[in-house]
Design a protein around this motif. Structure first.
Motif, mmCIF file in Angstrom:
data_model
loop_
_atom_site.group_PDB
_atom_site.id
_atom_site.type_symbol
_atom_site.label_atom_id
_atom_site.label_comp_id
_atom_site.label_asym_id
_atom_site.label_seq_id
_atom_site.Cartn_x
_atom_site.Cartn_y
_atom_site.Cartn_z
ATOM 1 N N ILE A 166 0.843 -1.206 0.000
ATOM 2 C CA ILE A 166 0.000 0.000 0.000
ATOM 3 C C ILE A 166 0.876 1.253 0.000
ATOM 4 O O ILE A 166 0.613 2.197 -0.740
ATOM 5 N N PHE A 167 1.937 1.256 0.806
ATOM 6 C CA PHE A 167 2.822 2.412 0.841
ATOM 7 C C PHE A 167 3.390 2.713 -0.538
ATOM 8 O O PHE A 167 3.364 3.854 -1.003
ATOM 9 N N TRP A 168 3.936 1.679 -1.216
ATOM 10 C CA TRP A 168 4.584 1.916 -2.511
ATOM 11 C C TRP A 168 3.566 2.272 -3.588
ATOM 12 O O TRP A 168 3.865 3.072 -4.488
ATOM 13 N N THR A 169 2.379 1.738 -3.514
ATOM 14 C CA THR A 169 1.329 2.126 -4.467
ATOM 15 C C THR A 169 0.977 3.593 -4.279
ATOM 16 O O THR A 169 0.901 4.357 -5.251
ATOM 17 N N GLU A 170 0.785 4.010 -3.048
ATOM 18 C CA GLU A 170 0.467 5.412 -2.768
ATOM 19 C C GLU A 170 1.648 6.328 -3.093
ATOM 20 O O GLU A 170 1.462 7.449 -3.563
ATOM 21 N N PHE A 171 2.881 5.847 -2.889
ATOM 22 C CA PHE A 171 4.074 6.623 -3.221
ATOM 23 C C PHE A 171 4.109 6.943 -4.713
ATOM 24 O O PHE A 171 4.355 8.091 -5.115
ATOM 25 N N VAL A 172 3.866 5.927 -5.541
ATOM 26 C CA VAL A 172 3.850 6.125 -6.994
ATOM 27 C C VAL A 172 2.735 7.088 -7.381
ATOM 28 O O VAL A 172 2.927 7.963 -8.238
ATOM 29 N N HIS A 184 3.663 10.737 -6.439
ATOM 30 C CA HIS A 184 4.741 11.290 -7.259
ATOM 31 C C HIS A 184 4.461 11.120 -8.747
ATOM 32 O O HIS A 184 5.400 11.075 -9.552
ATOM 33 N N LYS A 185 3.191 11.000 -9.099
ATOM 34 C CA LYS A 185 2.731 10.970 -10.489
ATOM 35 C C LYS A 185 3.518 9.986 -11.359
ATOM 36 O O LYS A 185 4.059 10.335 -12.391
ATOM 37 N N ALA A 245 6.223 8.264 -10.359
ATOM 38 C CA ALA A 245 7.578 8.086 -9.813
ATOM 39 C C ALA A 245 8.604 7.830 -10.914
ATOM 40 O O ALA A 245 9.368 6.873 -10.882
ATOM 41 N N SER A 246 8.629 8.731 -11.886
ATOM 42 C CA SER A 246 9.547 8.557 -13.020
ATOM 43 C C SER A 246 11.005 8.535 -12.578
ATOM 44 O O SER A 246 11.850 7.968 -13.273
ATOM 45 N N HIS A 247 11.308 9.123 -11.428
ATOM 46 C CA HIS A 247 12.687 9.101 -10.927
ATOM 47 C C HIS A 247 13.147 7.696 -10.540
ATOM 48 O O HIS A 247 14.339 7.449 -10.393
ATOM 49 N N LEU A 248 12.209 6.773 -10.382
ATOM 50 C CA LEU A 248 12.558 5.392 -10.049
ATOM 51 C C LEU A 248 12.669 4.487 -11.280
ATOM 52 O O LEU A 248 13.124 3.357 -11.165
ATOM 53 N N ARG A 249 12.246 4.983 -12.432
ATOM 54 C CA ARG A 249 12.303 4.169 -13.646
ATOM 55 C C ARG A 249 13.734 4.008 -14.110
ATOM 56 O O ARG A 249 14.549 4.920 -14.006
#
Length: 178
Positions: free
Chosen positions: A137-143, A146-147, A149-153
């Motif tokens: 849930i945390f990582w889903t909400e994080f993405v 951060h719209k 989370a392109s910085h993680l791609r």
């Protein structure tokens, strides 16, 4: 005399093929059984396994000591890692006999240190900072926050196809060889 006749515990044996004629009454033959469910049963005492990664992780998760019979590849290392931690006993499949296998089975069943050591490994394995559902849930909400989370791609999606598939490297190596 076969080893399973010498132990009082019930044996569940995955066996495909003709039923052995001298099978003891304490042995149940199955074509297939969900291994994780079996290892999760509270009455399970030991797990005789070849030492594959999935089986090892399932045994650690449920705290079930292992009697390892490694045959190939990473199985030797997997069971040796458990043996050095006192959570498994390894029997060399090339030198196995009814006698040394029975001794190993009895040692794992009767020596409580195997179960204690595997329980400690299980406790370490299960010690997480938060429940896995909360993490998801945390990582889903994080993405979402951060719209995307392109910085993680990974940056590989920006590479041209010939670099992504190393065609340029292959051409260079072929040019050098020719």
């Amino acid at each position: 005399l076969h080893w399973w006749l010498s132990i009082p515990q019930k044996v569940i044996w995955k066996h495909v093929g003709e039923r052995p004629k001298n099978l003891a009454n304490n042995t149940l033959l199955v074509d297939w059984m969900p291994q994780n469910d079996l290892l999760g049963h509270p009455k399970i005492k030991a797990f005789v396994a070849h030492g594959g990664t999935n089986g090892i992780y399932e045994a650690i998760y449920h705290g079930v000591p292992v009697l390892g019979l490694p045959l190939l590849f990473d199985q030797f290392e997997n069971v040796l890692r458990l043996e050095t931690r006192g959570a498994a006993k390894v029997v060399d499949a090339a030198r196995i006999s009814s006698q040394n296998f029975l001794e190993a089975v009895k040692e794992v069943l009767e020596n409580p240190s195997y179960r204690t050591n595997m329980k400690q490994l299980s406790d370490l394995h299960l010690d997480k900072p938060m429940h896995p559902l909360d993490t998801a849930i945390f990582w889903t909400e994080f993405v979402m926050r951060h719209k995307g989370a392109s910085h993680l791609r990974t940056q590989s999606y920006k590479m041209p196809w010939f670099s992504y598939y190393s065609v340029d490297v292959l051409c260079f190596v072929l040019a050098v060889l020719l």
